[in-house]
Design an enzyme around this catalytic site. Structure first.
Site, PDB file in Angstrom:
ATOM      1  N   HIS A  20      17.178  10.088 -21.790  1.00  0.00           N
ATOM      2  CA  HIS A  20      16.646   8.783 -22.177  1.00  0.00           C
ATOM      3  C   HIS A  20      15.132   8.785 -22.059  1.00  0.00           C
ATOM      4  CE1 HIS A  20      16.266   4.215 -21.508  1.00  0.00           C
ATOM      5  NE2 HIS A  20      16.277   4.486 -22.796  1.00  0.00           N
TER       6      HIS A  20
ATOM      7  N   GLU B  60      15.052   9.905 -18.274  1.00  0.00           N
ATOM      8  CA  GLU B  60      16.223   9.814 -17.409  1.00  0.00           C
ATOM      9  C   GLU B  60      17.249  10.839 -17.903  1.00  0.00           C
ATOM     10  OE1 GLU B  60      15.908   5.045 -16.299  1.00  0.00           O
ATOM     11  OE2 GLU B  60      17.115   5.651 -18.012  1.00  0.00           O
TER      12      GLU B  60
ATOM     13  N   ASN C 107      16.405   0.459 -17.423  1.00  0.00           N
ATOM     14  CA  ASN C 107      16.900  -0.669 -18.218  1.00  0.00           C
ATOM     15  C   ASN C 107      17.816  -1.594 -17.416  1.00  0.00           C
ATOM     16  OD1 ASN C 107      15.457  -0.160 -20.465  1.00  0.00           O
ATOM     17  ND2 ASN C 107      17.085   0.900 -21.566  1.00  0.00           N
TER      18      ASN C 107
ATOM     19  N   SER D 162      19.925   3.914 -25.062  1.00  0.00           N
ATOM     20  CA  SER D 162      19.278   3.094 -24.034  1.00  0.00           C
ATOM     21  C   SER D 162      20.306   2.483 -23.090  1.00  0.00           C
ATOM     22  CB  SER D 162      18.506   1.941 -24.672  1.00  0.00           C
ATOM     23  OG  SER D 162      17.515   2.421 -25.518  1.00  0.00           O
TER      24      SER D 162
END
Ligand SMILES: NC(=O)c1ccc[n+]([C@@H]2O[C@H](COP(=O)([O-])OP(=O)(O)OC[C@H]3O[C@@H](n4cnc5c(N)ncnc54)[C@H](O)[C@@H]3O)[C@@H](O)[C@H]2O)c1
Length: 269
Positions: A127, A139, A177, A106
């Protein structure tokens, strides 16, 4: 996440080897996949034959050597750099040199994970978002050393599995994130600053900002430990105070309130 990604893979028609650290955990992962697929059959999203075929494509193992013939390995072990680096060093030794090695990290640096391999060109980030079978985004993270072929292969795999991949460079937090972690931390700080109950925070953000899910419910889903880890990693890299894990989340983690997976977080499950 491992079970969710394995589910995406078997549903996309790929023979899939799921590796866990114990047979019991592997069986738990398989049971999770079976439960979701069976619910899908009940709701008419797939047929019983499709469900059986998908489950038939899953093989379980506790031995990393059983990944030797995989074209693509997607790692989803605990969010700890040293552990991931060890796993990638092993994968580098075990797999064929042209296999793509992807990490589902992450917030760790994909480049730092790739450093322990002798072929860092084939290492990329993939991701996924939680729950992986439901959320479309993946991602596809490129390091400075990632080969175009590896990035393209990861992108094509995700797309063929019905996902919505996007490409980005290996920067802290990637896309979502980098934005979401400080934002969720702000929400947790506001709980204490403005004396707001978690259910009211969630009510506020779903009704006032149009979020599909409230921030407290979302952190429970992500896992308090995973979110604290990700906050620390982002704060360590970029240094903005908003990125540091709020005291309240650190306390919850110490108390073992890890969200949905532990049965308690902001809510009880
Ligand atoms: N939870 C999320 O919302 C989310 C979303 C996207 C990405 N991720 C990433 O996915 C990864 C896994 O997160 P999670 O939420 O599934 O965590 P988790 O704690 O649910 O699962 C961790 C997995 O690591 C395994 N493991 C533990 N020790 C190990 C060891 N020594 N060697 C090999 N495997 C080991 C566990 O058996 C388990 O399968 C992390 O990198 C996390 O950042 C999580």
């Amino acid at each position: 996440m491992g079970a969710g990604i394995a589910q995406v893979s078997v549903q996309a028609g790929h023979q899939t080897v799921g590796r866990e650290t114990s047979e019991e955990l592997g069986e738990r992962g398989r049971a999770t996949i079976e439960r979701y697929l069976t619910r899908g059959v009940e709701k008419g999203r797939l047929t019983q034959d499709e469900c059986d075929a998908a489950l038939g494509r899953l093989t379980l193992t506790t031995d990393l050597d059983d990944l030797a013939d995989c074209d693509l390995v997607i790692e989803a072990v605990l969010e700890e750099l040293d552990l991931k680096r060890d796993v990638f060093a092993e994968l580098d030794r075990i797999t064929q040199p042209d296999a793509v090695l992807a990490t589902n990290t992450s917030a760790l640096s994909v480049s730092e994970i790739a450093e322990t391999t002798s072929h860092p060109g084939r290492v990329v980030g993939m991701h996924f978002f939680n729950p992986a079978p439901v959320l479309p985004l993946v991602e596809i993270v490129r390091t400075q050393q990632s080969a175009d072929d590896a990035v393209d292969a990861a992108y094509a795999w995700a797309e063929s599995a019905g996902k919505q991949p996007v490409r980005c460079n290996d920067t802290p937090g990637f896309i979502v994130n980098r934005i979401l972690i400080p934002l969720l931390n702000d929400c947790v700080r506001v709980l204490d600053e403005a004396d707001v109950r978690p259910e009211d925070m969630d009510k506020a953000m779903t009704n006032g900002a149009g979020w599909p899910m409230g921030p407290c419910a979302l952190i429970d889903l992500i896992g308090i430990d995973v979110h604290v880890h990700a906050s620390e990693a982002l704060h360590g890299k970029l240094g903005e105070p908003r990125m540091a894990a709020p005291e309240r989340l650190v306390r919850m983690q110490q108390e073992g309130k890890l969200g949905r997976k532990s049965g308690a977080g902001f809510y009880t499950y």
